[in-house]
Design an enzyme around this catalytic site. Structure first.
Site, PDB file in Angstrom:
ATOM      1  N   SER A 144      37.382  25.117 126.772  1.00  0.00           N
ATOM      2  CA  SER A 144      38.918  26.146 126.061  1.00  0.00           C
ATOM      3  C   SER A 144      38.996  27.039 127.302  1.00  0.00           C
ATOM      4  O   SER A 144      37.815  27.991 127.365  1.00  0.00           O
ATOM      5  CB  SER A 144      39.430  26.112 125.227  1.00  0.00           C
ATOM      6  N   CYS A 197      39.900  25.620 117.542  1.00  0.00           N
ATOM      7  CA  CYS A 197      38.459  26.805 117.103  1.00  0.00           C
ATOM      8  C   CYS A 197      38.462  27.267 115.707  1.00  0.00           C
ATOM      9  O   CYS A 197      39.237  28.104 115.181  1.00  0.00           O
ATOM     10  CB  CYS A 197      38.250  27.069 118.093  1.00  0.00           C
ATOM     11  N   THR A 232      27.677  17.511 121.969  1.00  0.00           N
ATOM     12  CA  THR A 232      26.511  18.059 122.218  1.00  0.00           C
ATOM     13  C   THR A 232      25.202  17.205 122.098  1.00  0.00           C
ATOM     14  O   THR A 232      24.117  17.736 122.572  1.00  0.00           O
ATOM     15  CB  THR A 232      26.521  17.733 120.092  1.00  0.00           C
TER      16      THR A 232
HETATM   17  C1  SIN Z   1      36.079  25.498 120.010  1.00  0.00           C
HETATM   18  O1  SIN Z   1      35.641  24.673 118.707  1.00  0.00           O
HETATM   19  O2  SIN Z   1      37.465  25.176 119.915  1.00  0.00           O
HETATM   20  C2  SIN Z   1      35.048  26.717 120.554  1.00  0.00           C
HETATM   21  C3  SIN Z   1      33.921  26.821 119.905  1.00  0.00           C
HETATM   22  C4  SIN Z   1      33.848  28.089 120.075  1.00  0.00           C
HETATM   23  O3  SIN Z   1      33.947  28.649 121.344  1.00  0.00           O
HETATM   24  O4  SIN Z   1      33.762  28.891 119.208  1.00  0.00           O
END
Ligand code: SIN
Length: 278
Positions: free
Chosen positions: A21, A103, A239
């Site tokens: 992101s 997030c 993952t």
């Molecule tokens: C997410 O879970 O959307 C991104 C994870 C993060 O960067 O903390």
């Protein structure tokens, strides 16, 4: 995530790549430790580190030059920021956008945008108005009723729902006697998330008409088929790249093809949601 790394995902057999992101400005994210392995998966609290959409456009241009279909994942802290980043990514030719309002690691700064149906509808609607691209809205499982949020995204004009982001969780270091992650909590991904993600896909499939992208613990083709039978039309893998390497994409795609052939199906769409008819 750089263009060469994302190209390896595509070369590994993925149909498209989803970027990490990006937001409107560069962000450092949380200090280390940001990732810890737990039973059945990973906890991460990266805190949305990214170089900012303006810089990241160069990586997207490289991917597009190489012919890689790109889904640009993006976030903001307000409707205006979501729209700004969506426009930037659309301007460099992403094929679709994944709106990340889910997030679990930035609640203190950005609040719980994705837990409020009115917010989700408003942000989705504004982004859809601003760009002429398919928009997938990625939902959090950390809510009492995910269907309510999915319906809000659909009302806002989402082209698909991505279900789900990580599950808020915690790991303790018994020697230090404190949480392992600097952010205290993190998001659980990997096989331990799969049953939760499947339940979310199932519930959403019963209540919305737009397609669902299933994500959460897909490590092999059987996992992917479970998501398809639950109602997802596509799956994302994250993952498992760490545990199985880039080959996981080809293995999953070939495994799905084998399952279809062995069971007399010609196309993936024939098995989407089939478990609901049992
Ligand atoms: C997410 O879970 O959307 C991104 C994870 C993060 O960067 O903390």
């Amino acid at each position: 995530m750089s263009a060469p790394l994302l190209s390896r995902v595509y070369e590994g057999g993925a149909g498209a790549v989803v970027t990490k992101s990006v937001g409107p400005r560069p962000r450092m994210g949380h200090p280390n430790p940001t990732v810890v392995a737990v039973e059945g998966g990973l906890l991460n609290a990266m805190g949305l580190p990214n170089p900012g959409a303006g810089y990241f456009t160069g990586e997207i241009e490289r991917l597009k030059e190489a012919g890689v279909p790109v889904v640009g994942s993006f976030f903001g802290a307000s409707v205006e920021e979501f729209v700004e980043v969506a426009r930037t990514l659309a301007g460099v030719g992403v094929d679709a956008l994944e709106l990340n309002c889910s997030c679990p690691n930035v609640e203190e700064e950005m609040g719980l945008l994705g837990s409020d149906p009115a917010n989700v509808e408003r942000i989705t609607g504004a982004v859809k108005e601003a760009v002429n691209l398919p928009v997938f809205v990625k939902l959090t499982p950390n809510v009492a009723d995910i269907v309510e949020i999915a319906r809000a995204a659909e009302r806002g004009g989402a082209d698909a729902i991505t279900a789900v982001n990580t599950l808020k969780a915690l790991a303790i270091d018994v020697d230090l006697r404190r949480p392992v992650l600097s952010n205290t909590t993190g998001g659980l991904s990997g096989p331990a998330l799969k049953p939760v993600a499947l339940r979310c896909v199932w519930e959403i499939a019963e209540c919305v008409d737009i397609p669902i992208i299933g994500v959460g613990g897909v490590s092999g083709w059987r996992d992917a088929v479970e998501f398809l039978l639950c109602g997802a039309s596509v799956v994302e893998i994250g993952t498992a790249v760490m545990t199985r390497g880039f080959e996981v994409f080809r293995e999953v795609a070939e495994g799905i093809r084998g399952y279809l052939a062995q069971n007399g199906f010609k196309e993936v769409r024939e098995i989407v949601g089939l478990a609901h008819e049992a």
